[in-house]
Structure formats: structure tokens, C-alpha cells
Scaffold this motif. Structure first.
Motif, short mmCIF file in Angstrom:
data_model
loop_
_atom_site.label_atom_id
_atom_site.label_comp_id
_atom_site.label_asym_id
_atom_site.label_seq_id
_atom_site.Cartn_x
_atom_site.Cartn_y
_atom_site.Cartn_z
N ALA A 82 -10.76 6.70 -11.48
CA ALA A 82 -10.17 7.97 -11.06
C ALA A 82 -11.11 8.75 -10.16
CB ALA A 82 -9.82 8.80 -12.29
N THR A 83 -12.41 8.49 -10.23
CA THR A 83 -13.37 9.20 -9.39
C THR A 83 -13.80 8.35 -8.20
OG1 THR A 83 -15.18 8.42 -10.76
CG2 THR A 83 -14.24 10.57 -11.32
N GLU A 84 -12.87 7.55 -7.70
CA GLU A 84 -13.16 6.62 -6.61
C GLU A 84 -13.70 7.35 -5.39
OE1 GLU A 84 -10.73 3.55 -3.73
OE2 GLU A 84 -9.82 4.26 -5.55
N SER A 85 -14.68 6.77 -4.78
CA SER A 85 -15.26 7.32 -3.56
C SER A 85 -14.30 7.10 -2.40
CB SER A 85 -16.59 6.61 -3.27
OG SER A 85 -17.01 6.92 -1.97
N LYS A 86 -14.18 8.06 -1.53
CA LYS A 86 -13.31 7.96 -0.37
C LYS A 86 -13.88 7.00 0.67
CE LYS A 86 -10.43 11.10 -1.82
NZ LYS A 86 -9.43 10.69 -2.69
N ASN A 87 -15.12 6.58 0.51
CA ASN A 87 -15.76 5.68 1.46
C ASN A 87 -15.48 4.21 1.17
OD1 ASN A 87 -16.92 7.88 2.73
ND2 ASN A 87 -18.72 7.85 1.43
N THR A 88 -14.79 3.91 0.08
CA THR A 88 -14.51 2.53 -0.29
C THR A 88 -13.53 1.92 0.70
OG1 THR A 88 -14.83 3.05 -2.62
CG2 THR A 88 -13.64 1.03 -2.12
N LYS A 89 -13.89 0.76 1.26
CA LYS A 89 -13.03 0.04 2.19
C LYS A 89 -12.20 -0.96 1.38
CE LYS A 89 -14.54 1.44 6.29
NZ LYS A 89 -13.73 2.00 7.33
N GLU A 90 -10.89 -0.80 1.42
CA GLU A 90 -10.03 -1.67 0.64
C GLU A 90 -8.67 -1.81 1.32
OE1 GLU A 90 -8.31 -0.49 -3.42
OE2 GLU A 90 -10.04 -1.72 -3.92
N PRO A 91 -8.18 -3.05 1.46
CA PRO A 91 -6.84 -3.23 2.01
C PRO A 91 -5.79 -2.88 0.95
CG PRO A 91 -7.75 -5.33 1.40
CD PRO A 91 -8.82 -4.31 1.16
N LYS A 92 -4.60 -2.54 1.42
CA LYS A 92 -3.50 -2.24 0.51
C LYS A 92 -2.22 -2.81 1.13
CE LYS A 92 -1.14 1.38 -1.99
NZ LYS A 92 -0.98 2.83 -2.22
N LYS A 106 9.01 -7.85 4.50
CA LYS A 106 8.12 -7.19 5.46
C LYS A 106 7.14 -6.30 4.72
CE LYS A 106 11.47 -7.62 9.02
NZ LYS A 106 11.65 -7.39 10.39
N PHE A 107 5.90 -6.28 5.23
CA PHE A 107 4.87 -5.47 4.59
C PHE A 107 3.99 -4.82 5.65
CE2 PHE A 107 2.97 -9.68 5.02
CZ PHE A 107 1.74 -9.39 5.58
N LYS A 108 3.19 -3.86 5.18
CA LYS A 108 2.23 -3.17 6.05
C LYS A 108 0.92 -3.04 5.29
CE LYS A 108 1.70 1.01 8.80
NZ LYS A 108 2.36 2.23 9.30
N ASN A 109 -0.18 -3.20 6.01
CA ASN A 109 -1.49 -2.95 5.42
C ASN A 109 -1.76 -1.46 5.54
OD1 ASN A 109 -4.12 -2.72 4.60
ND2 ASN A 109 -4.96 -4.15 6.10
N THR A 110 -1.56 -0.72 4.45
CA THR A 110 -1.77 0.73 4.46
C THR A 110 -3.17 1.11 4.00
OG1 THR A 110 -0.82 0.91 2.23
CG2 THR A 110 0.69 1.21 4.10
N GLY A 111 -4.02 0.10 3.84
CA GLY A 111 -5.41 0.35 3.44
C GLY A 111 -6.30 0.60 4.64
N ASN A 112 -7.61 0.53 4.40
CA ASN A 112 -8.58 0.79 5.47
C ASN A 112 -9.53 -0.39 5.70
OD1 ASN A 112 -10.10 0.98 3.17
ND2 ASN A 112 -10.57 3.16 3.39
N ALA A 113 -9.07 -1.59 5.34
CA ALA A 113 -9.84 -2.82 5.55
C ALA A 113 -8.85 -3.95 5.84
CB ALA A 113 -10.69 -3.14 4.32
N ALA A 137 -3.76 -11.79 -2.76
CA ALA A 137 -4.45 -11.19 -1.62
C ALA A 137 -5.71 -10.46 -2.09
CB ALA A 137 -3.52 -10.23 -0.88
N ASN A 138 -6.48 -10.00 -1.13
CA ASN A 138 -7.72 -9.27 -1.43
C ASN A 138 -7.44 -7.79 -1.67
OD1 ASN A 138 -7.08 -8.81 1.28
ND2 ASN A 138 -9.21 -8.51 1.87
N THR A 139 -6.42 -7.51 -2.46
CA THR A 139 -5.99 -6.15 -2.78
C THR A 139 -6.25 -5.84 -4.25
OG1 THR A 139 -3.78 -7.01 -3.22
CG2 THR A 139 -4.18 -6.14 -1.01
N ASN A 140 -5.98 -4.62 -4.63
CA ASN A 140 -6.10 -4.22 -6.02
C ASN A 140 -4.78 -3.59 -6.45
OD1 ASN A 140 -7.01 -3.61 -8.55
ND2 ASN A 140 -8.21 -1.84 -7.93
N PRO A 141 -3.95 -4.26 -7.25
CA PRO A 141 -4.19 -5.53 -7.92
C PRO A 141 -4.12 -6.70 -6.93
CG PRO A 141 -1.95 -4.80 -8.36
CD PRO A 141 -2.62 -3.71 -7.58
N SER A 142 -4.64 -7.83 -7.35
CA SER A 142 -4.76 -8.98 -6.46
C SER A 142 -3.46 -9.78 -6.34
CB SER A 142 -5.89 -9.89 -6.92
OG SER A 142 -5.61 -10.38 -8.21
N GLU A 143 -2.49 -9.51 -7.20
CA GLU A 143 -1.21 -10.22 -7.14
C GLU A 143 -0.05 -9.24 -7.03
OE1 GLU A 143 -2.38 -14.15 -9.81
OE2 GLU A 143 -0.85 -12.79 -10.56
#
Length: 136
Positions: free
Chosen positions: A22-32, A56-63, A115-121
Motif C-alpha cells: 500500500a505504500t508503494e513508491s511512485k518510482n517503481t517501473k512496472e508494466p500493466k 485487445k489490450f493496452k500497456n497502461t504501466g510505465n515499463a 506476463a511480467n505484470t503483477n499479478p503475473s497471470e
């Protein structure tokens, strides 16, 4: 005996690094990965027909998003998915083709996107009502 106010049992929280907390840093690079739909209904079809749909999907993350595998739960399904990384903000699609040969009645299938997302499946579902030519 332990009590709620016992300071001797505390763990140094500085040793724990959970980027998904819940206290995740905003600097974390993660795909979504964000799908427009997670389930598709092919409706009624004649036994032996092949039908296709693209999730169809979109990468809404920052990696960059990397899909490592898409697993089918039935040999009746063929899958095509992008093998190259999807940049943040870019879109893609996972295409499935369902072959109803040998199937009859209500069909409820799924494919698992890894994928390399969280969750991974992510689970994608599709269904169809397969009928013989006599019952259509």
C-alpha cells in the motif's frame, strides 16, 4: 508470555521491501496489462465451425510489457500473441481461434496469459453453444 505492548518482538520494517504494498513508491517501473474485455461469447455455432476473436489490450504501466506465454486449456484452441515487448501506452492483441470439431453443447474455455505484470497471470475466457446441423 507475549503481550500487545511488548517491544522485544518487533521486527525492523526497513528490511522488508514489497513494491506491491500500500505504500508503494511512485518510482517503481512496472508494466500493466489492461484488456478491453476478459470474456467473449461466440453464441450459437454449428459443430465443426472455427471462429476467432482478438482480445485487445493496452500497456497502461510505465515499463515494457513482455508476454512470456499464453497457455490454452484445450487442444481445440490456437493462439497468436505478440512476442516483442509492448511499450508503455502501446496496444496489442491476443488472437484465439476455437475449433468446435468433436464438441457439442455448451463450451466454456479459457486461456492463461503469463506476463511480467503483477499479478503475473490473467485469465481470458470464451464460450459457445455448439450444435449439430440437425439441432441448429
Amino acid at each position: 508470555m507475549w503481550s500487545c505492548g511488548d517491544d522485544g518482538s518487533k521486527i525492523n520494517t526497513g528490511l522488508v521491501n514489497n513494491p506491491a504494498s500500500a505504500t508503494e513508491s511512485k518510482n517503481t517501473k512496472e508494466p500493466k496489462i489492461e484488456f478491453k474485455v476478459l470474456e467473449h461469447d461466440f453464441g450459437k455455432m454449428i459443430q465443426g465451425e472455427q471462429v476467432s476473436f482478438t482480445y485487445k489490450f493496452k500497456n497502461t504501466g510505465n515499463a515494457p510489457l513482455i508476454i512470456s506465454a499464453v497457455e490454452r486449456t484445450c487442444g481445440c484452441t490456437n493462439i497468436k500473441f505478440p512476442k516483442e515487448p509492448i511499450k508503455p501506452g502501446d496496444e496489442g492483441g491476443i488472437s484465439i481461434t476455437y475449433d468446435s470439431k468433436g464438441h457439442k453443447g455448451f463450451q466454456n474455455k479459457r486461456v492463461i496469459v503469463k506476463a511480467n505484470t503483477n499479478p503475473s497471470e490473467t485469465i481470458l475466457k470464451f464460450k459457445a453453444q455448439v450444435q449439430t446441423v440437425d439441432n441448429f
